[in-house]
Design a protein around this motif. Structure first.
Motif, PDB file in Angstrom:
ATOM      1  N   LEU A 184       0.825  -1.218   0.000  1.00  0.00           N
ATOM      2  CA  LEU A 184       0.000   0.000   0.000  1.00  0.00           C
ATOM      3  C   LEU A 184       0.856   1.264   0.000  1.00  0.00           C
ATOM      4  CD1 LEU A 184      -3.005  -0.698   2.410  1.00  0.00           C
ATOM      5  CD2 LEU A 184      -3.125   0.038   0.010  1.00  0.00           C
ATOM      6  N   ALA A 185       1.989   1.199   0.670  1.00  0.00           N
ATOM      7  CA  ALA A 185       2.874   2.367   0.729  1.00  0.00           C
ATOM      8  C   ALA A 185       3.460   2.697  -0.637  1.00  0.00           C
ATOM      9  CB  ALA A 185       4.000   2.110   1.732  1.00  0.00           C
ATOM     10  N   ALA A 186       3.466   1.715  -1.555  1.00  0.00           N
ATOM     11  CA  ALA A 186       4.061   1.916  -2.875  1.00  0.00           C
ATOM     12  C   ALA A 186       3.032   2.146  -3.971  1.00  0.00           C
ATOM     13  CB  ALA A 186       4.923   0.706  -3.239  1.00  0.00           C
ATOM     14  N   VAL A 187       1.751   2.083  -3.645  1.00  0.00           N
ATOM     15  CA  VAL A 187       0.683   2.233  -4.651  1.00  0.00           C
ATOM     16  C   VAL A 187       0.646   3.661  -5.190  1.00  0.00           C
ATOM     17  CG1 VAL A 187      -1.837   2.331  -4.900  1.00  0.00           C
ATOM     18  CG2 VAL A 187      -0.764   0.339  -3.828  1.00  0.00           C
ATOM     19  N   THR A 188       0.488   3.787  -6.497  1.00  0.00           N
ATOM     20  CA  THR A 188       0.328   5.113  -7.111  1.00  0.00           C
ATOM     21  C   THR A 188      -1.042   5.284  -7.767  1.00  0.00           C
ATOM     22  OG1 THR A 188       1.270   4.410  -9.236  1.00  0.00           O
ATOM     23  CG2 THR A 188       2.812   5.229  -7.576  1.00  0.00           C
ATOM     24  N   ALA A 189      -1.788   4.191  -7.966  1.00  0.00           N
ATOM     25  CA  ALA A 189      -3.084   4.247  -8.646  1.00  0.00           C
ATOM     26  C   ALA A 189      -4.179   4.746  -7.706  1.00  0.00           C
ATOM     27  CB  ALA A 189      -3.447   2.859  -9.179  1.00  0.00           C
ATOM     28  N   PRO A 190      -5.277   5.278  -8.240  1.00  0.00           N
ATOM     29  CA  PRO A 190      -6.370   5.788  -7.406  1.00  0.00           C
ATOM     30  C   PRO A 190      -7.278   4.708  -6.826  1.00  0.00           C
ATOM     31  CG  PRO A 190      -6.879   6.136  -9.704  1.00  0.00           C
ATOM     32  CD  PRO A 190      -5.472   5.623  -9.661  1.00  0.00           C
ATOM     33  N   ALA A 191      -7.143   3.474  -7.301  1.00  0.00           N
ATOM     34  CA  ALA A 191      -7.921   2.358  -6.761  1.00  0.00           C
ATOM     35  C   ALA A 191      -6.983   1.176  -6.556  1.00  0.00           C
ATOM     36  CB  ALA A 191      -9.065   1.971  -7.698  1.00  0.00           C
TER      37      ALA A 191
END
Length: 237
Positions: free
Chosen positions: A84-91
């Motif tokens: 989660l800390a690396a997610v860049t997408a909006p979903a």
């Protein structure tokens, strides 16, 4: 719910794949995820595997696939928090690596979020097609769903489903602490305590046996139940 295809394809989806000792299935699941017709990023977290999973992941790195690693096994919840800390997408969605859930159904599950009609979507096995679930697991899932429904004021048919999709800003607003399989009850409880409604859609589930590598045990069901109790009684969610 009818959502224009262009709306779904226009919304980028992060797919988190927590992996522990899934060398036999990891190539297939990543291949199927790559084939899903969505703008996406795939974040695979090897959670201290010892069966060659890490080595099997090496040729899959690059492009839309990122691979992260825990040097020691910490648990599914910890792997999800790392990704989660690396997610860049909006979903963002959770995808197990064991082939029980069907990646081809992800566009349909994303539709309510892409249409701004939901912030959280669960894929419900009990509203869709359910194959190969042992009776003990079936009963445990029903008890957990019933408990979540009573505790948190919304009918939930499948609290323990792997397929949980979130608007990224929503899931990041919850300071998760889960280490293991208690991620599911923690996130369900804390979202409902905050008044966030969970939208459910039917999915296809094909269970596997312990001999095929299924890891969840009866003790995990008890832990899930007490996690629901804990967050029902907590002063803050």
């Amino acid at each position: 719910m009818r959502v224009p295809q262009y709306s779904i394809q226009r919304m980028r989806l992060a797919i988190i794949v927590p992996v522990y000792n899934e060398a036999a299935t990891i190539a297939e699941i990543v291949g199927r995820l790559r084939a899903v017709p969505l703008d996406k990023e795939i974040l695979v977290v090897d959670d201290g595997s010892t069966d060659g999973t890490w080595e099997a992941l090496a040729p899959m790195k690059g492009g839309e696939v990122r691979v992260l690693r825990h040097e020691r096994n910490r648990g599914k919840g910890a792997a999800i928090r790392t990704a989660l800390a690396a997610v860049t997408a909006p979903a963002v969605v959770i995808q197990d690596a064991d082939l029980e859930y069907q990646p081809e159904e992800l566009p349909g599950l994303l539709a309510p979020i892409a249409a701004a009609q939901a912030d959280v979507v669960y894929g419900s096995r009990f509203k869709g097609t359910l194959e190969g679930m042992r009776f003990a697991n079936y009963l445990a899932n029903k008890v957990l769903a019933w408990t979540a429904t009573i505790f948190f004021g919304q009918r939930i048919t499948d609290e323990a489903t792997c397929y949980k999709l979130f608007r990224t800003s929503v899931i990041r607003s919850v300071p998760l602490v889960s280490e293991r399989f208690e991620f599911c009850p923690e996130v369900t409880a804390r979202l409902r305590r905050r008044g966030i409604r969970i939208h459910e859609l039917p999915i296809t589930y094909r269970g596997r046996t312990e001999a095929q590598g299924k890891k969840i045990r009866l003790a995990d069901a008890w832990e899930a139940f007490f996690t629901l109790v804990r967050w029902r009684l907590a002063r803050k969610a």
